[in-house]
Scaffold this active site. Structure first.
Site, PDB file in Angstrom:
ATOM      1  N   ALA A  34       0.887  -1.140   0.237  1.00  0.00           N
ATOM      2  CA  ALA A  34       0.243  -0.027   0.043  1.00  0.00           C
ATOM      3  C   ALA A  34       0.619   1.230   0.262  1.00  0.00           C
ATOM      4  CB  ALA A  34      -0.700  -0.082   1.308  1.00  0.00           C
ATOM      5  N   ARG A  66      -5.962  -1.453  -1.387  1.00  0.00           N
ATOM      6  CA  ARG A  66      -5.541   0.138  -1.110  1.00  0.00           C
ATOM      7  C   ARG A  66      -4.441   0.050  -2.206  1.00  0.00           C
ATOM      8  NH1 ARG A  66      -5.102  -3.996   1.599  1.00  0.00           N
ATOM      9  NH2 ARG A  66      -2.821  -5.113   2.899  1.00  0.00           N
ATOM     10  N   VAL A 105      14.954  -8.205   1.356  1.00  0.00           N
ATOM     11  CA  VAL A 105      16.300  -7.721   1.624  1.00  0.00           C
ATOM     12  C   VAL A 105      16.030  -8.267   2.494  1.00  0.00           C
ATOM     13  CG1 VAL A 105      16.316  -4.967   2.755  1.00  0.00           C
ATOM     14  CG2 VAL A 105      14.607  -5.093   0.514  1.00  0.00           C
ATOM     15  N   ASN A 128       7.835  -4.369   7.116  1.00  0.00           N
ATOM     16  CA  ASN A 128       8.660  -5.789   8.428  1.00  0.00           C
ATOM     17  C   ASN A 128       9.708  -4.504   9.454  1.00  0.00           C
ATOM     18  OD1 ASN A 128      10.903  -6.688   8.651  1.00  0.00           O
ATOM     19  ND2 ASN A 128       9.916  -8.896   8.062  1.00  0.00           N
ATOM     20  N   PHE A 129       9.486  -4.984  10.603  1.00  0.00           N
ATOM     21  CA  PHE A 129      10.780  -4.134  11.158  1.00  0.00           C
ATOM     22  C   PHE A 129      12.345  -4.737  11.701  1.00  0.00           C
ATOM     23  CE2 PHE A 129      11.950  -1.395  14.837  1.00  0.00           C
ATOM     24  CZ  PHE A 129      10.722   0.247  14.285  1.00  0.00           C
ATOM     25  N   CYS A 168      18.003   8.646  15.115  1.00  0.00           N
ATOM     26  CA  CYS A 168      17.855   7.302  13.979  1.00  0.00           C
ATOM     27  C   CYS A 168      16.558   6.659  14.455  1.00  0.00           C
ATOM     28  CB  CYS A 168      19.246   6.632  13.395  1.00  0.00           C
ATOM     29  SG  CYS A 168      19.403   5.730  14.677  1.00  0.00           S
ATOM     30  N   CYS A 171      18.164   5.456  17.700  1.00  0.00           N
ATOM     31  CA  CYS A 171      17.889   6.013  18.823  1.00  0.00           C
ATOM     32  C   CYS A 171      16.010   6.028  19.603  1.00  0.00           C
ATOM     33  CB  CYS A 171      17.827   7.607  18.238  1.00  0.00           C
ATOM     34  SG  CYS A 171      19.484   7.956  17.946  1.00  0.00           S
ATOM     35  N   CYS A 183      -0.169  -5.614   9.355  1.00  0.00           N
ATOM     36  CA  CYS A 183      -1.166  -5.337   8.645  1.00  0.00           C
ATOM     37  C   CYS A 183      -2.450  -6.239   9.268  1.00  0.00           C
ATOM     38  CB  CYS A 183      -0.978  -5.126   7.830  1.00  0.00           C
ATOM     39  SG  CYS A 183      -0.016  -6.473   6.866  1.00  0.00           S
ATOM     40  N   CYS A 242      24.213   6.054  20.396  1.00  0.00           N
ATOM     41  CA  CYS A 242      23.150   4.612  19.784  1.00  0.00           C
ATOM     42  C   CYS A 242      24.071   3.707  18.775  1.00  0.00           C
ATOM     43  CB  CYS A 242      22.392   5.418  18.817  1.00  0.00           C
ATOM     44  SG  CYS A 242      21.615   5.379  17.653  1.00  0.00           S
TER      45      CYS A 242
HETATM   46 ZN   LIG Z   1      21.120   6.907  16.612  1.00  0.00          ZN
END
Ligand SMILES: [Zn+2]
Length: 341
Positions: A34, A66, A105, A128-129, A168, A171, A183, A242
């Site tokens: 989407a 969608r 990926v 996807n985290f 980022c 962080c 989803c 970080c």
């Molecule tokens: Zn960071």
């Protein structure tokens, strides 16, 4: 053709020079669902120089509500999303160089791509985290801006990450709720998608046209059903310690070989299996082998699929296999080895 971008160049912050810059830029879009189709269409219409789209999935009927670039015909043919998107986008604007990759990926593949060619901006349109964390490290290591985007239900979230300037994603991780529901567990309405896409594309146009100073520094979250909109000041969350953007960086999400070979996909009652060795699969040969076992195989140039009992199995040219109808990794693996081992 001459008037094509006239309304955009009339817009003072872009102008003729901004348009020239946009037409010279390469955007890497991760995900063609989407958010991906919305971002892709807007950028192609805006005249971006080159757009590379990476997506591992194919078009299904439940996407059509969608995912704006796809048609019923794409779903009937089970066309990979990257390919279907490219076909449609090229009809919209023949001037844009389009690259479609039907692939997962991974840390290795993304880093290789960034090293191989200039990428000016990455757009997050994945659900996807883990992939976002890979993008985050790659963005910091190679100093590429990227725009995070997520949505579920009527809720959406977006943030622009400029290496060396903003915090980022790492962080923000422990301090900001970045969502957890996927989803398919709570559904999604199209306007939530459109809202995130609008924020992402506006940021993309600023970055691509050389107006970095106009970028949004706040994290935006909204719920269109509950009528809530929040822009959260997060600059102070930039963490000097970080591991992705701090002083002593280790880039934890790309610094070791990702061993994961199986993944249960985003609430989809599906398991993906990625073979350990890279290499293309010969789909014609595989089709013959499967048909000799009496299986009714459907195929197109990019994938083949067949059904057995409660499962549908899809094999991609890049070697991946999707087993639909289970969340059980062991069950999926045993089916994988039965037909592809
Ligand atoms: Zn960071």
């Amino acid at each position: 053709m001459m008037d094509r971008y006239s309304r955009q160049t009339l817009f003072a912050p872009i102008g003729v020079e901004g348009q020239r810059q946009i037409s010279d830029k390469h955007v890497l879009l991760i995900g063609a669902g989407a958010l991906g189709t919305g971002n892709a269409e807007a950028l192609v219409r805006a005249g971006v120089g080159k757009l590379t789209i990476i997506d591992r999935d194919y078009v299904e009927w439940s996407n059509l509500q969608r995912q704006q670039l796809y048609s019923e015909e794409d779903a009937k043919q089970k066309l990979p999303k990257a390919i279907a998107a490219k076909n449609r986008l090229q009809e919209i604007n023949v001037e844009v160089e389009l690259v479609a990759l039907v692939a997962d990926v991974t840390a290795e593949s993304l880093e290789q791509r960034i090293k191989a060619e200039k990428v000016d901006l990455m757009l997050d349109a994945t659900d996807n985290f883990d992939i976002r964390m890979i993008m985050n490290d790659v963005a910091q290591k190679y100093e590429i801006p990227w725009v995070y985007g997520a949505c579920v239900g009527s809720y959406g979230l977006t943030f622009t990450i400029l290496p060396g300037v903003t915090p980022c994603l790492h962080c923000l991780l422990k301090k900001v709720p970045l969502g957890g529901a996927t989803c398919d567990t709570v559904g999604i309405i199209a306007p939530a998608v459109g809202m995130v896409v609008s924020h992402q594309v506006a940021e993309a146009l600023k970055i691509l046209s050389g107006n970095m100073e106009d970028c949004r520094t706040k994290l935006v979250s909204f719920d269109l059903w509950k009528n809530q909109y929040v822009a959260l000041e997060v600059q102070k969350l930039k963490d000097l310690n970080c591991p992705s953007c701090g002083i002593q960086r280790t880039y934890p999400n790309i610094s070791f070989k990702n061993q994961t070979k199986t993944a249960v996909l985003c609430g989809r009652d599906s398991v993906q299996i990625r073979p350990s060795s890279d290499g293309e699969r010969n789909l014609t040969e595989l089709k013959t082998i499967l048909e000799n076992q009496g299986l009714p195989v459907e195929n197109n140039p990019y994938l083949l699929s067949f059904e057995i009992k409660d499962h549908r199995i899809v094999a991609f040219k890049d070697g991946r296999v999707l087993v639909h109808g289970t969340k059980n990794i062991n069950e999926a693996k045993s089916l994988y080895y039965r037909y592809f081992g």
